[in-house]
Design a protein around this motif. Sequence first.
Motif, PDB file in Angstrom:
ATOM      1  N   GLU A  36      55.914  35.751  32.396  1.00 56.98           N
ATOM      2  CA  GLU A  36      55.010  36.457  33.318  1.00 56.98           C
ATOM      3  C   GLU A  36      53.883  35.511  33.699  1.00 56.98           C
ATOM      4  OE1 GLU A  36      54.156  39.869  30.890  1.00 56.98           O
ATOM      5  OE2 GLU A  36      55.696  41.051  31.905  1.00 56.98           O
ATOM      6  N   ALA A  37      54.072  34.839  34.820  1.00 54.35           N
ATOM      7  CA  ALA A  37      53.095  33.819  35.232  1.00 54.35           C
ATOM      8  C   ALA A  37      51.782  34.467  35.658  1.00 54.35           C
ATOM      9  CB  ALA A  37      53.666  32.980  36.371  1.00 54.35           C
ATOM     10  N   LEU A  38      51.865  35.583  36.362  1.00 52.51           N
ATOM     11  CA  LEU A  38      50.657  36.329  36.747  1.00 52.51           C
ATOM     12  C   LEU A  38      50.875  37.797  36.405  1.00 52.51           C
ATOM     13  CD1 LEU A  38      49.806  34.784  40.244  1.00 52.51           C
ATOM     14  CD2 LEU A  38      48.702  34.283  38.084  1.00 52.51           C
ATOM     15  N   ARG A  39      49.856  38.400  35.784  1.00 52.05           N
ATOM     16  CA  ARG A  39      50.006  39.793  35.330  1.00 52.05           C
ATOM     17  C   ARG A  39      48.892  40.643  35.914  1.00 52.05           C
ATOM     18  NH1 ARG A  39      51.826  39.733  29.489  1.00 52.05           N
ATOM     19  NH2 ARG A  39      50.029  41.078  29.173  1.00 52.05           N
ATOM     20  N   GLY A  40      49.151  41.126  37.125  1.00 53.34           N
ATOM     21  CA  GLY A  40      48.194  42.036  37.749  1.00 53.34           C
ATOM     22  C   GLY A  40      46.860  41.396  38.089  1.00 53.34           C
ATOM     23  N   VAL A  41      46.911  40.226  38.687  1.00 52.75           N
ATOM     24  CA  VAL A  41      45.665  39.504  39.002  1.00 52.75           C
ATOM     25  C   VAL A  41      44.955  40.116  40.221  1.00 52.75           C
ATOM     26  CG1 VAL A  41      44.793  37.305  39.920  1.00 52.75           C
ATOM     27  CG2 VAL A  41      46.326  37.316  37.961  1.00 52.75           C
ATOM     28  N   ASP A  42      43.687  40.384  40.060  1.00 55.75           N
ATOM     29  CA  ASP A  42      42.825  40.819  41.167  1.00 55.75           C
ATOM     30  C   ASP A  42      41.787  39.731  41.397  1.00 55.75           C
ATOM     31  OD1 ASP A  42      43.841  43.525  41.545  1.00 55.75           O
ATOM     32  OD2 ASP A  42      42.983  43.931  39.568  1.00 55.75           O
ATOM     33  N   LEU A  43      41.696  39.273  42.610  1.00 60.89           N
ATOM     34  CA  LEU A  43      40.745  38.190  42.880  1.00 60.89           C
ATOM     35  C   LEU A  43      40.327  38.238  44.341  1.00 60.89           C
ATOM     36  CD1 LEU A  43      39.540  35.348  41.862  1.00 60.89           C
ATOM     37  CD2 LEU A  43      41.538  34.349  42.939  1.00 60.89           C
ATOM     38  N   THR A  44      39.029  38.124  44.583  1.00 61.63           N
ATOM     39  CA  THR A  44      38.578  37.982  45.967  1.00 61.63           C
ATOM     40  C   THR A  44      37.713  36.741  46.073  1.00 61.63           C
ATOM     41  OG1 THR A  44      36.680  39.398  45.498  1.00 61.63           O
ATOM     42  CG2 THR A  44      38.552  40.440  46.564  1.00 61.63           C
ATOM     43  N   VAL A  45      37.806  36.088  47.206  1.00 61.78           N
ATOM     44  CA  VAL A  45      36.992  34.901  47.456  1.00 61.78           C
ATOM     45  C   VAL A  45      36.319  35.087  48.809  1.00 61.78           C
ATOM     46  CG1 VAL A  45      37.016  32.397  47.800  1.00 61.78           C
ATOM     47  CG2 VAL A  45      38.581  33.424  46.157  1.00 61.78           C
ATOM     48  N   ARG A  46      35.014  34.816  48.838  1.00 55.69           N
ATOM     49  CA  ARG A  46      34.267  35.012  50.075  1.00 55.69           C
ATOM     50  C   ARG A  46      34.227  33.716  50.891  1.00 55.69           C
ATOM     51  NH1 ARG A  46      31.788  39.699  50.350  1.00 55.69           N
ATOM     52  NH2 ARG A  46      31.658  40.918  48.458  1.00 55.69           N
ATOM     53  N   ARG A  47      33.927  33.877  52.154  1.00 56.54           N
ATOM     54  CA  ARG A  47      33.814  32.708  53.033  1.00 56.54           C
ATOM     55  C   ARG A  47      32.734  31.770  52.515  1.00 56.54           C
ATOM     56  NH1 ARG A  47      35.879  31.780  57.580  1.00 56.54           N
ATOM     57  NH2 ARG A  47      36.549  33.932  57.815  1.00 56.54           N
ATOM     58  N   GLY A  56      49.058  30.013  34.971  1.00 57.84           N
ATOM     59  CA  GLY A  56      49.357  30.655  36.260  1.00 57.84           C
ATOM     60  C   GLY A  56      48.538  30.094  37.421  1.00 57.84           C
ATOM     61  N   LYS A  57      47.891  28.951  37.202  1.00 61.41           N
ATOM     62  CA  LYS A  57      47.032  28.370  38.257  1.00 61.41           C
ATOM     63  C   LYS A  57      47.861  27.940  39.468  1.00 61.41           C
ATOM     64  CE  LYS A  57      45.514  24.967  35.706  1.00 61.41           C
ATOM     65  NZ  LYS A  57      46.238  25.148  34.432  1.00 61.41           N
ATOM     66  N   SER A  58      48.873  27.107  39.201  1.00 57.88           N
ATOM     67  CA  SER A  58      49.663  26.586  40.326  1.00 57.88           C
ATOM     68  C   SER A  58      50.431  27.693  41.028  1.00 57.88           C
ATOM     69  CB  SER A  58      50.635  25.507  39.834  1.00 57.88           C
ATOM     70  OG  SER A  58      49.899  24.396  39.383  1.00 57.88           O
ATOM     71  N   THR A  59      50.846  28.698  40.264  1.00 55.44           N
ATOM     72  CA  THR A  59      51.539  29.838  40.886  1.00 55.44           C
ATOM     73  C   THR A  59      50.617  30.512  41.889  1.00 55.44           C
ATOM     74  OG1 THR A  59      52.947  30.198  38.959  1.00 55.44           O
ATOM     75  CG2 THR A  59      52.611  32.075  40.400  1.00 55.44           C
ATOM     76  N   THR A  60      49.350  30.683  41.514  1.00 51.50           N
ATOM     77  CA  THR A  60      48.398  31.311  42.442  1.00 51.50           C
ATOM     78  C   THR A  60      48.237  30.465  43.694  1.00 51.50           C
ATOM     79  OG1 THR A  60      47.219  32.071  40.478  1.00 51.50           O
ATOM     80  CG2 THR A  60      46.108  32.348  42.583  1.00 51.50           C
ATOM     81  N   ILE A  61      48.116  29.151  43.512  1.00 52.85           N
ATOM     82  CA  ILE A  61      47.956  28.267  44.676  1.00 52.85           C
ATOM     83  C   ILE A  61      49.190  28.369  45.578  1.00 52.85           C
ATOM     84  CG2 ILE A  61      47.729  25.849  45.408  1.00 52.85           C
ATOM     85  CD1 ILE A  61      45.167  26.824  44.199  1.00 52.85           C
TER      86      ILE A  61
END
Lengths: 297, 353
Positions: free
Chosen positions: B50-61, B74-79
């Motif tokens: 399970e590389a990512l398990r229910g990740v919630d993430l927001t990034v602002r401008r 799970g870093k590279s999977t997110t990228i």
Amino acid sequence: MAVDSPFWRRACEKLVGEEDSGKRLLSLWRLYATMDLLFLARGPQVALTFYVSDFVVGLAAVTATFLLAERFDGIGPWTKPQVLFLLGYAVLVRGLINIFFSYNLAFISRRIGRGQLDHVLIQPQPLWMVLLTEGFAPVTGSGMFVPGLGLLVWAASQLNLEVPPTWYLLLAVDLVASIAVVLAFEYIVGSLAFWAPRAAEEINSSSWRLITQLAPFPLEGLSTWALGSLLTVVPVGLVAWYPARVLLGVGTTLWENAVLPAVAVVLVTVAFWIFSRGLRHYGRTGSTRYLDYGHRR
Amino acid sequence: MVALDRHATSTTDIVVDLSGVWKVYRQRVRSARVGDLLRNLLRPEIRVVEALRGVDLTVRRGEVVAYAGPNGAGKSTTIKLLSGLLAPDRGRVRALGMDPVRDRVQYVGRIGVVFGQRTELWWDHPVAASFEWKRVVWNIPRPRYERMLGLVRELLGLDDIFRTLARELSLGQRMRADLALALLHEPEILLLDEPTLGLDVLARRRILSFIRELNREREVSVIVTSHDMAELEQLAGRIVLLHQGEIAFDGVFAELRRVLSQRRVLTLETASEEAPLLVGAELIRTMPGRHEYAFDAARFKLSDLLEQAAAQAEVLDVETHRAPIDEVVADLYEHWLKASPAAQPGSIMTSST
């Protein structure tokens, strides 16, 4: 409903692509042609190496057939000039593939297996456009095209063919269809690399040898099953033998003229379906490995 | 500063929005025993990762986010999800108001991606040719291309390598060229997966300074992964720590230090060569007359430690400082590693934002 309504415009775009797709294709072909020229212009040694190696490969591809035709003054029902025409056609098909689908676009298993598809997917253009343009190498890829065309023209002149203008159209359609058959076969086999990248990375080298090495041989005399297999499962006969037979009028009917384009359409459809499924799988699993040399090209 | 001529963007200020994202890989497990040959072929054992398990993430401008975690977190999977190269198994990935996979063609024209371990440069061509290739393929208007080219050539010092074949570049030079290539179309989001991997100090400093400059001047949102915590701290205000596919921490670096540890380093210079034995402090380095200890300031008072030292030896000098962020995070990773399977990810620390 007005034909310029958004609905119709969208429907047309779906059918023929974005309105500037044609311009984009030309612009990309020009770009890759320039890059190819610059690549070869790095030095005379590079250019010489490219052309000599292509010449040797081309020579090796036709030598066996040529010697057989020379020794027996033709092969089966084929006269010597007809065999030369067949050879010219086969080399021309390979030459055109080298020109338009270089840089492993014809050997798609390498791109998939090495993780190079990622480079393609981060480009802001449809995948079909990348596959049609990125391998364009009219300079380095012409090593087989020129001798192939020369051989075809010379053999045609020896045969004293009296052909109507539609014959040239048929030649063009058959060449495109033969190229489509080879590429479809390569993509059907090469798509295995989506599921087994490490094991299947080089599978297109084997399938390429399979489909091109037998291509310049006349296939008359084979059993129905063998011939049927070589026209469908492993469509070697459609690469050169069948179209050359049609173009030279060996037992041709109207129905026979339509076989090659029809089979090409079927094979391309199958290849598209398998490749699309592979892409979906790729979207789920991603590239399972990335080699140091898995970079552009 | 030159005027921005960005594409129209979504009205919201949030440029990246991951919501309940799961990504699961299935790996075949094969034993090396000949006896297992048949089983490996017919009924292979499948390990589910399970590389990512229910990740919630927001990034602002305009935000710079450091995305860190141990190998396999799970870093590279997110990228890859944010690059449109992978689709999530569950959950939703939105960036710039688009689905990166479905809207790939439009989306990738507005982001820049740099993978540290690979290059987008054309191997047998000079760097300049790859830049020209980018201009045509990305359909970058000539004025914007010229402006960005001038900017990246100046800030990344590309003049000396502009006409060099990509295959002849050093790793640092290649990274600079790759970073410049990723920026030519003025991306709104920059995804950097270990961009300084294997670079020397100088090349690293140059690239970090450029990314900071770029973010300040152009409000480019940056998500950067790295194993170098000090580097990430220089670059980003916010750090997201991943552990076994879950976000274990999301906040500013100062908060990370505070939550994680009150770890301090104490250096003593003594008249005697031998190191005093201090209860509550771990001796981490010693040489005749100079000794370095680590201790948890939340549990042990510095004055108590100094008292203990003074009772055992004549103390000539005292220095104390906070532990480098690398050590703080290494402690955390070690803690995760030692933790029992019951210690579920995310339970070590709570999200602070």
